[in-house]
Design a protein around this motif. Structure first.
Motif, PDB file in Angstrom:
ATOM      1  N   PHE A   1     -10.255  -9.746   1.815  1.00  0.00           N
ATOM      2  CA  PHE A   1      -9.376  -9.487   2.961  1.00  0.00           C
ATOM      3  C   PHE A   1      -8.519  -8.247   2.686  1.00  0.00           C
ATOM      4  CE2 PHE A   1      -5.974 -11.717   5.856  1.00  0.00           C
ATOM      5  CZ  PHE A   1      -6.297 -10.870   6.895  1.00  0.00           C
ATOM      6  N   ALA A   2      -7.944  -8.193   1.480  1.00  0.00           N
ATOM      7  CA  ALA A   2      -7.098  -7.051   1.108  1.00  0.00           C
ATOM      8  C   ALA A   2      -7.903  -5.753   1.116  1.00  0.00           C
ATOM      9  CB  ALA A   2      -6.477  -7.280  -0.266  1.00  0.00           C
ATOM     10  N   LEU A   3      -9.116  -5.791   0.538  1.00  0.00           N
ATOM     11  CA  LEU A   3      -9.967  -4.591   0.514  1.00  0.00           C
ATOM     12  C   LEU A   3     -10.228  -4.074   1.925  1.00  0.00           C
ATOM     13  CD1 LEU A   3     -12.777  -5.320  -2.145  1.00  0.00           C
ATOM     14  CD2 LEU A   3     -10.775  -3.860  -2.403  1.00  0.00           C
ATOM     15  N   LYS A   4     -10.532  -5.000   2.847  1.00  0.00           N
ATOM     16  CA  LYS A   4     -10.837  -4.603   4.228  1.00  0.00           C
ATOM     17  C   LYS A   4      -9.597  -4.027   4.916  1.00  0.00           C
ATOM     18  CE  LYS A   4     -14.201  -4.705   6.043  1.00  0.00           C
ATOM     19  NZ  LYS A   4     -15.183  -3.620   6.346  1.00  0.00           N
ATOM     20  N   ILE A   5      -8.430  -4.613   4.645  1.00  0.00           N
ATOM     21  CA  ILE A   5      -7.175  -4.097   5.224  1.00  0.00           C
ATOM     22  C   ILE A   5      -6.966  -2.645   4.790  1.00  0.00           C
ATOM     23  CG2 ILE A   5      -4.636  -4.284   5.197  1.00  0.00           C
ATOM     24  CD1 ILE A   5      -5.130  -7.388   4.749  1.00  0.00           C
ATOM     25  N   PHE A   6      -7.096  -2.400   3.484  1.00  0.00           N
ATOM     26  CA  PHE A   6      -6.855  -1.050   2.965  1.00  0.00           C
ATOM     27  C   PHE A   6      -7.916  -0.064   3.450  1.00  0.00           C
ATOM     28  CE2 PHE A   6      -4.687  -3.486  -0.608  1.00  0.00           C
ATOM     29  CZ  PHE A   6      -3.416  -3.238  -0.105  1.00  0.00           C
ATOM     30  N   GLN A   7      -9.144  -0.536   3.572  1.00  0.00           N
ATOM     31  CA  GLN A   7     -10.224   0.332   4.074  1.00  0.00           C
ATOM     32  C   GLN A   7      -9.936   0.765   5.515  1.00  0.00           C
ATOM     33  OE1 GLN A   7     -14.156  -1.536   4.289  1.00  0.00           O
ATOM     34  NE2 GLN A   7     -14.774   0.023   5.758  1.00  0.00           N
ATOM     35  N   LEU A   8      -9.615  -0.213   6.367  1.00  0.00           N
ATOM     36  CA  LEU A   8      -9.372   0.093   7.779  1.00  0.00           C
ATOM     37  C   LEU A   8      -8.100   0.910   7.979  1.00  0.00           C
ATOM     38  CD1 LEU A   8     -10.378  -3.323   9.430  1.00  0.00           C
ATOM     39  CD2 LEU A   8     -11.664  -1.179   9.496  1.00  0.00           C
ATOM     40  N   ALA A   9      -7.099   0.652   7.124  1.00  0.00           N
ATOM     41  CA  ALA A   9      -5.827   1.380   7.248  1.00  0.00           C
ATOM     42  C   ALA A   9      -5.863   2.722   6.500  1.00  0.00           C
ATOM     43  CB  ALA A   9      -4.683   0.523   6.728  1.00  0.00           C
TER      44      ALA A   9
ATOM     45  N   GLY B   1      -5.663   0.704  -5.826  1.00  0.00           N
ATOM     46  CA  GLY B   1      -6.540  -0.115  -6.660  1.00  0.00           C
ATOM     47  C   GLY B   1      -6.274  -1.590  -6.408  1.00  0.00           C
ATOM     48  N   VAL B   2      -7.347  -2.375  -6.208  1.00  0.00           N
ATOM     49  CA  VAL B   2      -7.202  -3.818  -5.983  1.00  0.00           C
ATOM     50  C   VAL B   2      -8.019  -4.551  -7.039  1.00  0.00           C
ATOM     51  CG1 VAL B   2      -7.371  -5.701  -4.323  1.00  0.00           C
ATOM     52  CG2 VAL B   2      -7.007  -3.367  -3.497  1.00  0.00           C
ATOM     53  N   ASN B   3      -7.342  -5.353  -7.856  1.00  0.00           N
ATOM     54  CA  ASN B   3      -8.006  -6.079  -8.948  1.00  0.00           C
ATOM     55  C   ASN B   3      -8.197  -7.546  -8.570  1.00  0.00           C
ATOM     56  OD1 ASN B   3      -7.630  -3.706 -10.588  1.00  0.00           O
ATOM     57  ND2 ASN B   3      -5.509  -4.352 -10.878  1.00  0.00           N
ATOM     58  N   PRO B   4      -9.429  -8.051  -8.644  1.00  0.00           N
ATOM     59  CA  PRO B   4      -9.646  -9.475  -8.355  1.00  0.00           C
ATOM     60  C   PRO B   4      -9.166 -10.344  -9.515  1.00  0.00           C
ATOM     61  CG  PRO B   4     -11.711  -8.433  -9.004  1.00  0.00           C
ATOM     62  CD  PRO B   4     -10.679  -7.346  -8.981  1.00  0.00           C
ATOM     63  N   ILE B   5      -8.399 -11.376  -9.210  1.00  0.00           N
ATOM     64  CA  ILE B   5      -7.948 -12.321 -10.246  1.00  0.00           C
ATOM     65  C   ILE B   5      -8.175 -13.755  -9.765  1.00  0.00           C
ATOM     66  CG2 ILE B   5      -6.203 -10.754 -11.221  1.00  0.00           C
ATOM     67  CD1 ILE B   5      -4.079 -12.490  -9.706  1.00  0.00           C
TER      68      ILE B   5
ATOM     69  N   GLY C   1       0.798  -1.215   0.000  1.00  0.00           N
ATOM     70  CA  GLY C   1       0.000   0.000   0.000  1.00  0.00           C
ATOM     71  C   GLY C   1       0.833   1.268   0.000  1.00  0.00           C
ATOM     72  N   LYS C   2       2.067   1.144   0.452  1.00  0.00           N
ATOM     73  CA  LYS C   2       2.967   2.318   0.491  1.00  0.00           C
ATOM     74  C   LYS C   2       3.738   2.494  -0.815  1.00  0.00           C
ATOM     75  CE  LYS C   2       3.798   2.064   5.473  1.00  0.00           C
ATOM     76  NZ  LYS C   2       4.726   1.598   6.509  1.00  0.00           N
ATOM     77  N   THR C   3       3.822   1.429  -1.606  1.00  0.00           N
ATOM     78  CA  THR C   3       4.699   1.489  -2.787  1.00  0.00           C
ATOM     79  C   THR C   3       3.982   1.301  -4.124  1.00  0.00           C
ATOM     80  OG1 THR C   3       5.170  -0.870  -2.548  1.00  0.00           O
ATOM     81  CG2 THR C   3       6.708   0.647  -1.482  1.00  0.00           C
ATOM     82  N   LYS C   4       2.727   0.818  -4.091  1.00  0.00           N
ATOM     83  CA  LYS C   4       2.010   0.517  -5.343  1.00  0.00           C
ATOM     84  C   LYS C   4       0.755   1.374  -5.486  1.00  0.00           C
ATOM     85  CE  LYS C   4       4.523  -3.277  -6.335  1.00  0.00           C
ATOM     86  NZ  LYS C   4       5.320  -3.440  -7.539  1.00  0.00           N
ATOM     87  N   ASP C   5       0.369   1.573  -6.737  1.00  0.00           N
ATOM     88  CA  ASP C   5      -0.896   2.265  -7.019  1.00  0.00           C
ATOM     89  C   ASP C   5      -2.041   1.268  -7.158  1.00  0.00           C
ATOM     90  OD1 ASP C   5       0.244   4.829  -7.070  1.00  0.00           O
ATOM     91  OD2 ASP C   5       0.947   4.504  -9.129  1.00  0.00           O
ATOM     92  N   GLU C   6      -1.675   0.077  -7.667  1.00  0.00           N
ATOM     93  CA  GLU C   6      -2.685  -0.980  -7.760  1.00  0.00           C
ATOM     94  C   GLU C   6      -2.026  -2.354  -7.696  1.00  0.00           C
ATOM     95  OE1 GLU C   6      -4.819  -1.743 -11.493  1.00  0.00           O
ATOM     96  OE2 GLU C   6      -3.538  -0.241 -12.438  1.00  0.00           O
TER      97      GLU C   6
END
Length: 285
Positions: A218-226, A231-235, A167-172
């Motif tokens: 899980f990732a979405l919730k981490i970024f929301q709370l933090a 951008g988070v893309n589901p794969i 989250g500190k180094t990437k845009d997505e």
């Protein structure tokens, strides 16, 4: 009661010892610096000297992808090491808590994996944990096998810490959306383990925080709370090949916890909030 905890430098071992201290239960936390679990003589000498009433065996080889190429090393720690602990438990008549994994299951279907479902691991790490379970079951009567999943805790690396760094180094980023499980906070799991070891309700248990999600959720919730904007893309799993196969369905039934009167763990979202607070407090220290 005296409790010896292996793997004290790992996420779960660290929190189990902290919980035992809080409960004022006599505890000894040990790591590689104390003895090598794969060395039978060292293990026997150290534990015989301590004479614990309970051994909580958290030490393990946990590098899932590396295990495919380091099978001997993985087997030595997770099977031979467990056997050494089991033999000394039998000799001194100590209870044993063996920490296992959702990876002992194949992850097929959509139903929760029940405790008595036949194991069928899809990777070598899962195989080594399954073999460790068998060693415990075949030799001991006084044992608790605890299968958990998607562990995160203060004392070590985990998915949450990885996401915070990204989250500190990437845009997505891309995150797998078709593996389903329950993120589990070691602090909550430690509470259950310490309750359990004070009983004689022996057996095999699944123990994870309540609720299920994908790694993507899980990732979405981490970024929301933090409060991290990324951008988070589901794969799909097929789009993210790893050295070791992962089970797609790691939903674990808690029938045995309910049957034996143990409290279920809090919801994973609640656990994540508390964990992030713990990390923030740690940074502020």
């Amino acid at each position: 009661m005296k409790v010896l905890v292996t793997g004290v430098n790992g996420q779960l071992g660290y929190d189990v010892v902290k919980r035992l201290n809080l409960l004022q239960i006599d505890s000894i936390g040990v790591g590689r610096q104390d003895f090598d679990i794969t060395d039978r003589a060292q293990t026997e000498a150290y534990i015989t000297d301590c004479k614990p009433d309970v051994i909580v065996h958290c030490a393990a080889y946990t590098a899932v992808d590396k295990a495919e190429d380091e099978q001997e090393k993985c087997y030595a720690a997770n099977v031979d090491g467990t056997r050494n602990i089991v033999e000394i438990c039998k000799k001194i008549d100590a209870k044993m808590v063996y920490v296992s994994s959702d990876y002992v299951f194949d992850g097929e279907g959509t139903d929760e994996q029940k405790e008595d479902k036949p194991t069928a691991p899809v990777n070598y790490y899962g195989y080594s944990k399954e073999q460790g379970e068998l060693v415990v079951k075949e030799a001991l009567d006084k044992y608790f096998i605890i299968r958990s999943s998607w562990i995160f805790g203060k004392n070590g690396n985990n998915f949450v810490r990885t996401m915070l760094k990204l989250g500190k180094t990437k845009d997505e980023i891309d995150v797998v959306n078709d593996q389903i499980g329950a993120p589990t906070y070691t602090k909550d799991l430690a509470v259950l383990i310490c309750d359990m070891l004070q009983t004689t309700n022996y057996g095999t248990y699944n123990a994870v925080n309540e609720g299920y999600c994908s790694w993507y959720d899980f990732a979405l919730k981490i970024f929301q709370l933090a409060r991290i904007n990324i951008g988070v893309n589901p794969i799909s799993t097929s789009e993210y090949p790893t050295r070791a196969r992962r089970p797609l369905n790691s939903k674990l039934s808690k029938d045995m916890l309910d049957k034996n009167g143990f409290n279920r763990l809090p919801h994973w979202e609640d656990a994540l909030k508390r964990y992030l607070e713990e990390l923030n407090n740690q940074l502020g220290e």
